[in-house]
Scaffold this motif. Sequence first.
Motif, PDB file in Angstrom:
ATOM      1  N   ALA A 115      39.809  31.462  50.685  1.00 24.28           N
ATOM      2  CA  ALA A 115      40.892  32.321  51.185  1.00 24.28           C
ATOM      3  C   ALA A 115      40.530  33.023  52.482  1.00 24.28           C
ATOM      4  O   ALA A 115      41.388  33.608  53.139  1.00 24.28           O
ATOM      5  CB  ALA A 115      41.264  33.362  50.121  1.00 24.28           C
ATOM      6  N   GLY A 116      39.264  32.987  52.853  1.00 25.59           N
ATOM      7  CA  GLY A 116      38.830  33.676  54.056  1.00 25.59           C
ATOM      8  C   GLY A 116      38.425  35.111  53.766  1.00 25.59           C
ATOM      9  O   GLY A 116      38.955  35.753  52.855  1.00 25.59           O
ATOM     10  N   ILE A 117      37.486  35.612  54.541  1.00 26.53           N
ATOM     11  CA  ILE A 117      36.939  36.949  54.303  1.00 26.53           C
ATOM     12  C   ILE A 117      37.942  38.020  54.714  1.00 26.53           C
ATOM     13  O   ILE A 117      38.563  37.932  55.770  1.00 26.53           O
ATOM     14  CB  ILE A 117      35.620  37.118  55.087  1.00 26.53           C
ATOM     15  N   GLY A 118      38.086  39.018  53.858  1.00 24.55           N
ATOM     16  CA  GLY A 118      38.980  40.130  54.150  1.00 24.55           C
ATOM     17  C   GLY A 118      38.402  41.050  55.209  1.00 24.55           C
ATOM     18  O   GLY A 118      37.275  40.864  55.688  1.00 24.55           O
ATOM     19  N   GLY A 119      39.167  42.065  55.572  1.00 22.78           N
ATOM     20  CA  GLY A 119      38.762  42.979  56.633  1.00 22.78           C
ATOM     21  C   GLY A 119      37.570  43.839  56.243  1.00 22.78           C
ATOM     22  O   GLY A 119      37.299  44.080  55.070  1.00 22.78           O
ATOM     23  N   GLN A 120      36.842  44.318  57.268  1.00 21.88           N
ATOM     24  CA  GLN A 120      35.710  45.205  57.032  1.00 21.88           C
ATOM     25  C   GLN A 120      36.172  46.552  56.491  1.00 21.88           C
ATOM     26  O   GLN A 120      35.496  47.177  55.678  1.00 21.88           O
ATOM     27  CB  GLN A 120      34.935  45.412  58.335  1.00 21.88           C
ATOM     28  N   THR A 121      37.319  47.020  56.965  1.00 19.33           N
ATOM     29  CA  THR A 121      37.874  48.288  56.488  1.00 19.33           C
ATOM     30  C   THR A 121      38.953  47.988  55.455  1.00 19.33           C
ATOM     31  O   THR A 121      39.910  47.259  55.743  1.00 19.33           O
ATOM     32  CB  THR A 121      38.466  49.096  57.659  1.00 19.33           C
ATOM     33  N   ARG A 122      38.810  48.561  54.276  1.00 16.94           N
ATOM     34  CA  ARG A 122      39.738  48.275  53.187  1.00 16.94           C
ATOM     35  C   ARG A 122      40.569  49.514  52.832  1.00 16.94           C
ATOM     36  O   ARG A 122      40.168  50.657  53.080  1.00 16.94           O
ATOM     37  CB  ARG A 122      38.968  47.819  51.942  1.00 16.94           C
ATOM     38  N   GLU A 123      41.726  49.248  52.245  1.00 14.75           N
ATOM     39  CA  GLU A 123      42.564  50.337  51.750  1.00 14.75           C
ATOM     40  C   GLU A 123      41.908  50.987  50.531  1.00 14.75           C
ATOM     41  O   GLU A 123      41.125  50.350  49.826  1.00 14.75           O
ATOM     42  CB  GLU A 123      43.942  49.798  51.367  1.00 14.75           C
ATOM     43  N   ARG A 124      42.253  52.239  50.309  1.00 13.51           N
ATOM     44  CA  ARG A 124      41.736  52.931  49.119  1.00 13.51           C
ATOM     45  C   ARG A 124      42.612  52.515  47.926  1.00 13.51           C
ATOM     46  O   ARG A 124      43.460  53.271  47.433  1.00 13.51           O
ATOM     47  CB  ARG A 124      41.755  54.443  49.334  1.00 13.51           C
ATOM     48  N   ARG A 125      42.372  51.269  47.529  1.00  5.41           N
ATOM     49  CA  ARG A 125      43.237  50.659  46.521  1.00  5.41           C
ATOM     50  C   ARG A 125      42.395  49.829  45.561  1.00  5.41           C
ATOM     51  O   ARG A 125      41.538  49.039  45.974  1.00  5.41           O
ATOM     52  CB  ARG A 125      44.298  49.797  47.204  1.00  5.41           C
ATOM     53  N   VAL A 126      42.664  50.001  44.258  1.00  4.80           N
ATOM     54  CA  VAL A 126      41.983  49.291  43.173  1.00  4.80           C
ATOM     55  C   VAL A 126      42.976  48.280  42.617  1.00  4.80           C
ATOM     56  O   VAL A 126      44.111  48.644  42.281  1.00  4.80           O
ATOM     57  CB  VAL A 126      41.517  50.266  42.078  1.00  4.80           C
ATOM     58  N   LEU A 127      42.569  47.029  42.494  1.00  3.09           N
ATOM     59  CA  LEU A 127      43.521  45.956  42.194  1.00  3.09           C
ATOM     60  C   LEU A 127      43.222  45.277  40.861  1.00  3.09           C
ATOM     61  O   LEU A 127      42.071  44.960  40.542  1.00  3.09           O
ATOM     62  CB  LEU A 127      43.480  44.921  43.315  1.00  3.09           C
ATOM     63  N   PHE A 128      44.286  45.041  40.094  1.00  2.00           N
ATOM     64  CA  PHE A 128      44.239  44.204  38.892  1.00  2.00           C
ATOM     65  C   PHE A 128      45.240  43.076  39.083  1.00  2.00           C
ATOM     66  O   PHE A 128      46.388  43.306  39.495  1.00  2.00           O
ATOM     67  CB  PHE A 128      44.613  45.003  37.637  1.00  2.00           C
ATOM     68  N   VAL A 129      44.838  41.845  38.770  1.00  2.00           N
ATOM     69  CA  VAL A 129      45.730  40.690  38.838  1.00  2.00           C
ATOM     70  C   VAL A 129      45.635  39.938  37.520  1.00  2.00           C
ATOM     71  O   VAL A 129      44.544  39.535  37.102  1.00  2.00           O
ATOM     72  CB  VAL A 129      45.353  39.742  39.998  1.00  2.00           C
ATOM     73  N   GLY A 130      46.768  39.735  36.857  1.00  2.00           N
ATOM     74  CA  GLY A 130      46.733  38.965  35.611  1.00  2.00           C
ATOM     75  C   GLY A 130      47.910  39.255  34.704  1.00  2.00           C
ATOM     76  O   GLY A 130      48.817  40.026  35.032  1.00  2.00           O
ATOM     77  N   ARG A 131      47.865  38.624  33.572  1.00  2.00           N
ATOM     78  CA  ARG A 131      48.900  38.784  32.556  1.00  2.00           C
ATOM     79  C   ARG A 131      48.795  40.173  31.925  1.00  2.00           C
ATOM     80  O   ARG A 131      47.693  40.654  31.619  1.00  2.00           O
ATOM     81  CB  ARG A 131      48.729  37.703  31.487  1.00  2.00           C
ATOM     82  N   LEU A 132      49.929  40.814  31.732  1.00  2.00           N
ATOM     83  CA  LEU A 132      49.942  42.151  31.150  1.00  2.00           C
ATOM     84  C   LEU A 132      50.014  42.037  29.628  1.00  2.00           C
ATOM     85  O   LEU A 132      51.070  42.147  29.010  1.00  2.00           O
ATOM     86  CB  LEU A 132      51.118  42.959  31.701  1.00  2.00           C
ATOM     87  N   SER A 133      48.844  41.791  29.050  1.00  2.00           N
ATOM     88  CA  SER A 133      48.727  41.658  27.598  1.00  2.00           C
ATOM     89  C   SER A 133      47.442  42.336  27.165  1.00  2.00           C
ATOM     90  O   SER A 133      46.547  42.601  27.973  1.00  2.00           O
ATOM     91  CB  SER A 133      48.749  40.180  27.187  1.00  2.00           C
ATOM     92  N   SER A 134      47.344  42.613  25.883  1.00  2.00           N
ATOM     93  CA  SER A 134      46.279  43.486  25.384  1.00  2.00           C
ATOM     94  C   SER A 134      44.886  42.969  25.685  1.00  2.00           C
ATOM     95  O   SER A 134      43.978  43.754  25.985  1.00  2.00           O
ATOM     96  CB  SER A 134      46.444  43.693  23.873  1.00  2.00           C
ATOM     97  N   GLU A 135      44.686  41.642  25.628  1.00  2.00           N
ATOM     98  CA  GLU A 135      43.336  41.111  25.808  1.00  2.00           C
ATOM     99  C   GLU A 135      42.813  41.296  27.234  1.00  2.00           C
ATOM    100  O   GLU A 135      41.616  41.217  27.477  1.00  2.00           O
ATOM    101  CB  GLU A 135      43.270  39.629  25.428  1.00  2.00           C
ATOM    102  N   LYS A 136      43.710  41.582  28.171  1.00  2.00           N
ATOM    103  CA  LYS A 136      43.308  41.751  29.570  1.00  2.00           C
ATOM    104  C   LYS A 136      42.845  43.168  29.894  1.00  2.00           C
ATOM    105  O   LYS A 136      42.362  43.429  30.999  1.00  2.00           O
ATOM    106  CB  LYS A 136      44.468  41.362  30.496  1.00  2.00           C
ATOM    107  N   GLY A 137      43.023  44.100  28.972  1.00  2.00           N
ATOM    108  CA  GLY A 137      42.507  45.449  29.181  1.00  2.00           C
ATOM    109  C   GLY A 137      43.271  46.278  30.195  1.00  2.00           C
ATOM    110  O   GLY A 137      42.715  47.201  30.800  1.00  2.00           O
TER     111      GLY A 137
END
Length: 400
Positions: free
Chosen positions: A205-227
């Motif tokens: 996907a290519g390297i992201g920027g050196q400066t990042r947003e103050r953001r915490v990311l979750f990607v996935g199915r919204l179900s109990s096993e994913k926490g």
Amino acid sequence: MRILLAHNRYQQRGGEDIVFEQEAKLLAEAGHEVGEFVISNDTIESVASKAATFLNILDNRRIVQQFAEQVTSFKPELVHFHNFFPRLSPAAVAYSVQSNIPTVHTLHNFRHVCAGGMFLRNDSVCQLCLKHPMRLPAVIHRCYRNSAIGSYAVTRVGHRFRQLLDKHPHHLTLIALTEFVRQQMISDGFPPSQIVTKPNSVPDAGIGGQTRERRVLFVGRLSSEKGVSFFIELAKSVDAIFEIIGDGPEKDQLSANAPRNVVFRGWLDHQAVLERIKSAAVVVVPSRWFEGFSLIVAEAFSTATPVVVSRMGSLAELVEDDISGFTRELDDFPSWKEAIERLLNTPQLARDLGRGARLAFERKFTRERNLQRLSEIYSAAIERATMASGQPLASTSAAG
């Protein structure tokens, strides 16, 4: 090489479907002649169709006949099964190996030894069926869709597949996506000589920027096993935007309990997801199950984005603690909070771990590495089958 890929698609497209598509494209672009036999679960809707699926779960003769016809016309040098549950059935695998065709099967989950497929019950790890050949705990606890009959049927699929594995040791090879998965199967009695390890790959996907947003990311199915509920609890005590990309059965409940700094995006197209990863400070994977292989971890690595993951199963193998990210014990809230805040508040640390993540991607999870490993596995499978049968197979050159 002439390769037939076989796959039973899910009703909701998931990681296994993505891997099947990516590997088919990878092999074709490398010059192999690739055929695809694909069926879908989309037709399993009515009571009648569900009953028919249940009755044919070991041997779906109509679909196996279609598979046999494609094998006859395509004449593959090797067949590679991804998912065959529930409609493709073990009988398709049986047809392949009984036809003396070298056959490979990727273990995307734990279905062969766990009716639920995840070693998870009541949101906690459960391995009662491991080393229990009859899998009676699965039936007692109704592990497949809360059905004793359904659970019994799924255990029979695993039992039938194990019979094929034992009966055709020279024609059937299993691919475990991590060494952890391989060891779970071996501990249940699966023969080590028939299980090889090969992780999935993801496009660069290519390297992201050196400066990042103050953001915490979750990607996935919204179900109990994913926490995801744990992710939201973390958001309540960390000064940052917590972004959730995905959908699933727990969305409404999660939304009702979420503080104002949690943003629900729903599903985005893949390129948009990658762009969100590239600009995030950290990707969090708080899964409550072992995970067969986390594609989101590999994708984060490709963008040089550090991760914080549960210290369990395959995740603990994919992520080197303090090198490509952090691993944390399940439900250890203070430790997770501390890890996330360190990455948010110490940009240099985040960049250092991001570089470690990128190096891990380049060593293990590139398309080139996947193609190399697939070629090795296919060649070994063909050689083993050839030696057993005493009959030379057609040319298996890398370019087809």
